[in-house]
Design a protein around this motif. Structure first.
Motif, PDB file in Angstrom:
ATOM      1  N   GLN A  53       0.840  -1.209   0.000  1.00 39.75           N
ATOM      2  CA  GLN A  53       0.000   0.000   0.000  1.00 39.75           C
ATOM      3  C   GLN A  53       0.869   1.251   0.000  1.00 39.75           C
ATOM      4  N   GLU A  81     -13.170   7.760   7.594  1.00 37.62           N
ATOM      5  CA  GLU A  81     -12.126   7.539   6.583  1.00 37.62           C
ATOM      6  C   GLU A  81     -12.130   6.057   6.214  1.00 37.62           C
ATOM      7  N   ILE A  82     -12.055   5.762   4.922  1.00 37.47           N
ATOM      8  CA  ILE A  82     -11.904   4.377   4.485  1.00 37.47           C
ATOM      9  C   ILE A  82     -10.474   4.219   3.975  1.00 37.47           C
ATOM     10  N   HIS A 106      -6.721  -4.341   6.275  1.00 35.76           N
ATOM     11  CA  HIS A 106      -5.528  -5.081   6.696  1.00 35.76           C
ATOM     12  C   HIS A 106      -5.325  -4.908   8.200  1.00 35.76           C
ATOM     13  N   ALA A 130     -12.257  -3.795   8.980  1.00 40.23           N
ATOM     14  CA  ALA A 130     -13.460  -4.273   8.278  1.00 40.23           C
ATOM     15  C   ALA A 130     -13.370  -3.886   6.806  1.00 40.23           C
ATOM     16  N   THR A 148      -9.678   6.760   0.829  1.00 39.25           N
ATOM     17  CA  THR A 148      -8.304   6.949   0.354  1.00 39.25           C
ATOM     18  C   THR A 148      -7.804   5.741  -0.437  1.00 39.25           C
TER      19      THR A 148
HETATM   20  N1  SAH Z   1      -5.067   7.116   4.203  1.00 40.72           N
HETATM   21  C1  SAH Z   1      -3.841   6.362   4.279  1.00 40.72           C
HETATM   22  C2  SAH Z   1      -3.376   5.803   2.951  1.00 40.72           C
HETATM   23  C3  SAH Z   1      -4.297   4.745   2.484  1.00 40.72           C
HETATM   24  S1  SAH Z   1      -3.694   3.646   1.246  1.00 40.72           S
HETATM   25  C4  SAH Z   1      -2.735   7.150   4.932  1.00 40.72           C
HETATM   26  O1  SAH Z   1      -2.969   8.307   5.310  1.00 40.72           O
HETATM   27  O2  SAH Z   1      -1.653   6.593   5.116  1.00 40.72           O
HETATM   28  C5  SAH Z   1      -5.203   2.778   0.997  1.00 40.72           C
HETATM   29  C6  SAH Z   1      -5.585   1.863   2.116  1.00 40.72           C
HETATM   30  O3  SAH Z   1      -6.884   1.374   1.854  1.00 40.72           O
HETATM   31  C7  SAH Z   1      -4.684   0.644   2.230  1.00 40.72           C
HETATM   32  O4  SAH Z   1      -4.145   0.569   3.513  1.00 40.72           O
HETATM   33  C8  SAH Z   1      -5.630  -0.531   1.940  1.00 40.72           C
HETATM   34  O5  SAH Z   1      -5.339  -1.696   2.691  1.00 40.72           O
HETATM   35  C9  SAH Z   1      -6.973   0.062   2.346  1.00 40.72           C
HETATM   36  N2  SAH Z   1      -8.159  -0.576   1.781  1.00 40.72           N
HETATM   37  C10 SAH Z   1      -8.349  -1.063   0.527  1.00 40.72           C
HETATM   38  N3  SAH Z   1      -9.604  -1.548   0.400  1.00 40.72           N
HETATM   39  C11 SAH Z   1     -10.239  -1.350   1.597  1.00 40.72           C
HETATM   40  C12 SAH Z   1     -11.548  -1.634   2.098  1.00 40.72           C
HETATM   41  N4  SAH Z   1     -12.487  -2.215   1.350  1.00 40.72           N
HETATM   42  N5  SAH Z   1     -11.810  -1.280   3.365  1.00 40.72           N
HETATM   43  C13 SAH Z   1     -10.893  -0.706   4.154  1.00 40.72           C
HETATM   44  N6  SAH Z   1      -9.630  -0.414   3.744  1.00 40.72           N
HETATM   45  C14 SAH Z   1      -9.309  -0.728   2.474  1.00 40.72           C
END
Ligand code: SAH
Length: 212
Positions: A53, A81-82, A106, A130, A148
């Motif tokens: 990532q 935040e996702i 993760h 989740a 994100t």
């Molecule tokens: N906002 C973070 C960067 C995110 S990178 C920062 O500030 O560092 C994108 C992230 O989204 C990754 O860690 C990835 O594992 C997560 N991700 C991908 N699909 C997802 C889902 N369905 N639900 C939650 N997280 C997810």
């Protein structure tokens, strides 16, 4: 590190037209080097954060935060935040005074982020492991939703969980290779969509995202 951070704010953020003093203050306050293990944590680039990532370039974090700003401001705003990743974006939102819930798929990344957020003094962020494409209904409605990771479309459950009083969602929408930053503002049952800057994010994997 303080000098590098100041250079980041001036050269990458203010110079590109983001001048909201509250946002600049938060970018000056959050120690980005706590969240990324890189030789130049304040560089003008996305950086690897483990598990394949990446943490976005500082300007993109600033831009997403800027466009998601609730009309009534950040203090006390409920924000989802996702994609917790490193925890940096969540720290920026917490520094702005928002009440932050951040979902990461993760477990290991979420655990690292929890440690880093605590080290940087942000104890109030709620971290959830989740599938974020389902949102997190327990904390809804949200004044802002920041996704994100990039998906093929905006997950319907995230729209449902937006506040009907001007709730704003920002998310990169497109294919796996390139996307556009998409902003949706909800007013009652009306959703106004605006498509903005081209961006490249790692994929959102889940029920309403891309497949594995
Ligand atoms: N906002 C973070 C960067 C995110 S990178 C920062 O500030 O560092 C994108 C992230 O989204 C990754 O860690 C990835 O594992 C997560 N991700 C991908 N699909 C997802 C889902 N369905 N639900 C939650 N997280 C997810």
């Amino acid at each position: 590190m303080t000098a590098a951070r100041e250079r980041m704010v001036r050269g990458q953020i203010e110079a590109r037209g983001l001048t909201d003093p509250e946002l600049l203050r938060a970018l000056r306050a959050v120690p980005r080097h706590v969240f990324v293990d890189a030789s130049n944590p304040y560089g003008d680039e996305a950086l690897p954060l483990g598990a394949g990532q990446t943490i976005s370039q500082p300007y993109i974090v600033a831009l997403m935060t800027h466009v998601a700003r609730p009309e009534s401001g950040w203090p006390g705003a409920r924000v989802l935040e996702i994609g917790t990743g490193s925890g940096y974006q969540a720290a920026i939102l917490a520094e702005l005074g928002a009440q932050v819930t951040s979902v990461e798929r993760h477990a290991q990344l979420s655990e690292h982020a929890a440690r880093r957020l605590a080290d940087a003094g942000y104890d109030g962020v709620q971290l959830i492991v989740a599938d974020g494409t389902r949102g997190w209904p327990a904390g809804a409605p949200y004044d802002a939703v920041i996704v994100t990771a990039a998906g093929p479309s905006v997950p319907p459950k995230l729209l449902e969980q937006l506040s009907p009083e001007g709730g704003t969602l920002v998310m990169p929408v497109g294919d796996r290779g390139h996307q556009a930053l998409t902003v949706v503002r909800r007013r009652g049952d009306e959703f106004v969509r605006r498509v903005g800057e081209p961006v490249v994010f790692v994929p959102l994997i889940g029920e309403a995202g891309f497949g594995e």
